[in-house]
Write an enzyme that holds these catalytic residues in place. Structure first.
Site, PDB file in Angstrom:
ATOM      1  N   ASN A 110     -17.285 -11.769  63.149  1.00 27.41           N
ATOM      2  CA  ASN A 110     -17.527 -11.933  61.718  1.00 27.41           C
ATOM      3  C   ASN A 110     -18.864 -11.288  61.418  1.00 27.41           C
ATOM      4  O   ASN A 110     -19.878 -11.690  61.984  1.00 27.41           O
ATOM      5  CB  ASN A 110     -17.551 -13.419  61.354  1.00 27.41           C
ATOM      6  N   GLY A 111     -18.860 -10.311  60.540  1.00 24.57           N
ATOM      7  CA  GLY A 111     -20.095  -9.626  60.205  1.00 24.57           C
ATOM      8  C   GLY A 111     -19.880  -8.138  60.152  1.00 24.57           C
ATOM      9  O   GLY A 111     -18.745  -7.667  60.118  1.00 24.57           O
ATOM     10  N   GLY A 147     -10.297 -15.571  55.741  1.00 26.59           N
ATOM     11  CA  GLY A 147      -9.561 -14.331  55.954  1.00 26.59           C
ATOM     12  C   GLY A 147      -8.076 -14.545  55.944  1.00 26.59           C
ATOM     13  O   GLY A 147      -7.576 -15.447  56.611  1.00 26.59           O
ATOM     14  N   CYS A 192     -14.988 -12.881  57.917  1.00 24.01           N
ATOM     15  CA  CYS A 192     -13.892 -13.384  58.724  1.00 24.01           C
ATOM     16  C   CYS A 192     -14.233 -14.758  59.261  1.00 24.01           C
ATOM     17  O   CYS A 192     -15.311 -15.276  59.027  1.00 24.01           O
ATOM     18  CB  CYS A 192     -13.654 -12.460  59.912  1.00 24.01           C
ATOM     19  N   TYR A 236     -20.154 -19.372  47.509  1.00 22.72           N
ATOM     20  CA  TYR A 236     -18.723 -19.162  47.335  1.00 22.72           C
ATOM     21  C   TYR A 236     -17.908 -19.281  48.612  1.00 22.72           C
ATOM     22  O   TYR A 236     -16.842 -19.890  48.629  1.00 22.72           O
ATOM     23  CB  TYR A 236     -18.464 -17.771  46.735  1.00 22.72           C
TER      24      TYR A 236
END
Ligand code: 5GP
Ligand code: MG
Length: 493
Positions: free
Chosen positions: A125-126, A51, A24, A268
């Site tokens: 995020n994670g 996201g 995210c 990426y």
């Protein structure tokens, strides 16, 4: 929520990832005398690639919280009225990555909770690896949970600690309990904070604006606000933005022996124009492309990228080839339809295959009657490469060679990138030769793990390489620990 509990190929117990694996984007803003909602909105636009499932903003005006959380893209989720309703000089925001197959409003963030000593909002995020344990303990103590995500677990644990301790101590206590990866922006009343897990798995940086500060997953968000990147939040560090936009305070709450920066952010996930932990992503990708030529170069008439993710790799590859005296031409051989969303969102294999053709179309003059090298960043399920090899052959190529700027992805990510389950990964149980055959290429080569560490400029034990080695820097049930981290340090380190 689905996607959290992946099946194991051999029927063994599923590795516990405890809730959604989320990749995210998070942001936090504190300003002197200006509404925070708009800068947060622009930052979320800059982080949209992290996201696309849902997005939200929570602000605080000194008296109360305001929030607007919605499914969908940033550009669709907010209208001017929504932004005007988000009063206050402080706030946080979130973009959430779609978890395979599931669309669940209860998981949209920021997550908010009010309690006796104030209000909390969290953007995460994670992915925690022990959320289920903590959830059970807290539930036994009477906490009611509304989602099965791990972010809510952090919020409740922190709210509980805040009843007994001051802010910094409460956060330290929560950090000592939660294990896994997290880059968080947190707002307690109107105080905005950033917190990064002790191994710094996911990125988080600090930016300075004319009239305040911003915390964001990637520096591209800081650029968008015309700010200046100050530095990354350090692994294990809490950064508290001072009210009124007057600077920030830093607390190194936990020190770890090793970092575990996600290498896939460089390959990426992150924007090429972002600087992560001191490295410009675009340059890392070009360097990976150069190493790909050194390790596995093949002479063809033309080398071309798979847009957009393969571009920087292909340009580095072609440059290194030309420096070596090769007269390979570097050209665009595929056109991308920019209105097609990420193919990963397609739930079925059939739709994914169709989506590749919708998304990419060959440019005949580049490939017809020629030998071709196609460069991409990664192969996950193998859908893209298989379809592209076929398309490029149909367009008249004589040979199609595939070069990939990362090692084989052979294991799932438990740390916040929702890649696929093990059984979907084409490299999970196949040799490179078997994969080559499956995608139909004349030749196929991946990059080595060592080249990754070299190009990023971070020692191998300080990177999370779980998806390409099957060895994780965090203790994930049913998975191997990374032996490079526990063993003796390499002599030249
Ligand atoms: P495949 O088609 O093999 O399943 O996926 C490979 C392609 O998907 C590559 O072109 C790569 O750029 C992209 N890709 C790699 N990882 C991810 C990811 O986590 N999410 C999305 N949406 N695409 C990815
Ligand atoms: Mg791609």
């Amino acid at each position: 929520m689905s996607g959290g509990h992946h099946g194991h190929p051999d029927g063994a117990a599923a590795p516990r990832t405890d809730g959604p694996t989320e990749k995210c984007g998070v942001v936090g803003v504190s300003l002197a005398d200006r509404e925070a909602a708009r800068p947060i909105y622009y930052s979320l636009y800059a982080l949209q690639h992290r996201g696309q499932e849902s997005t939200g903003i929570v602000t605080h005006d000194g008296f109360q919280q305001h929030d607007h959380v919605s499914m969908g893209l940033v550009g669709d989720a907010f209208d001017p009225g929504d932004l005007a309703g988000l009063a206050g000089n402080a706030g946080i925001g979130h973009v959430r990555y779609p978890t395979a197959g599931s669309v669940d409003e209860a998981c949209a963030q920021p997550f908010t909770v009010s309690f006796k000593s104030g209000s909390l909002a969290l953007s995460h995020n994670g992915n925690l690896v022990n959320a289920e344990e903590i959830r059970e303990e807290l539930a036994a103590k009477g906490h009611a949970f509304t989602s099965d995500g791990d972010t809510e677990v952090i919020a409740h644990d922190l709210a509980r600690n805040l009843l007994e301790e001051d802010l910094v101590r409460a956060i330290r206590r929560t950090m000592e309990r939660i294990h896994g990866s997290y880059s968080l922006t947190i707002m307690h009343d109107e105080t905005v904070m950033g917190l990064r897990d002790p191994q710094g798995n996911r990125p988080l940086c600090i930016g300075k604006l004319d009239d305040g500060y911003v915390l964001a997953s990637e520096s591209a968000a800081v650029d968008t606000l015309d700010g200046e990147l100050v530095r990354d939040v350090r692994p294990g560090e809490l950064v508290v933005l001072r009210d009124g936009g007057e600077g920030f305070d830093s607390y190194q709450l936990v020190e770890a022996d090793h970092t575990a920066h996600c290498f896939f952010e460089y390959v990426y996930f992150a924007r090429p124009d972002s600087v992560l932990d001191g490295e410009l992503v675009y340059e890392v990708r070009r360097e990976l492309g150069r190493k790909l030529w050194d390790e596995a170069g093949v002479e063809t008439d033309v080398v071309m990228p798979v847009p957009d993710s393969g571009r920087a790799f292909a340009s580095g590859y072609a440059e290194a080839a030309q420096e070596d005296g090769s007269d390979v031409e570097f050209a665009e051989g595929l056109m991308k339809n920019r209105y097609v969303g990420r193919t990963f969102i397609m739930p079925t294999q059939d739709e994914r295959e169709r989506a590749v053709r919708l998304k990419l179309n060959p440019i005949r003059s580049t490939v017809e009657g020629r030998t071709v090298t196609v460069v991409d960043d990664s192969i996950v399920r193998g859908t893209t490469s298989t379809q592209l090899v076929e398309l490029i052959r149909e367009a008249g190529a004589e040979e199609v060679h595939v070069r990939i700027g990362s090692p084989q992805i052979l294991a799932p990510c438990h740390m916040g990138i929702d890649m696929a389950t093990r059984e979907e990964l084409i490299a999970a149980d196949r040799s490179v030769e078997e994969i080559r055959e499956s995608v139909g290429a004349d030749s196929l080569s991946y990059l080595s793990v060592d080249a990754i560490a070299d190009a990023i400029g971070t020692a191998r034990p300080d990177l999370c390489l779980g998806c390409v080695t099957g060895e994780y820097p965090y203790d994930v049930e049913g998975e191997e620990m990374d032996p490079h981290r526990t063993g003796p340090e390499p002599a030249d380190d």
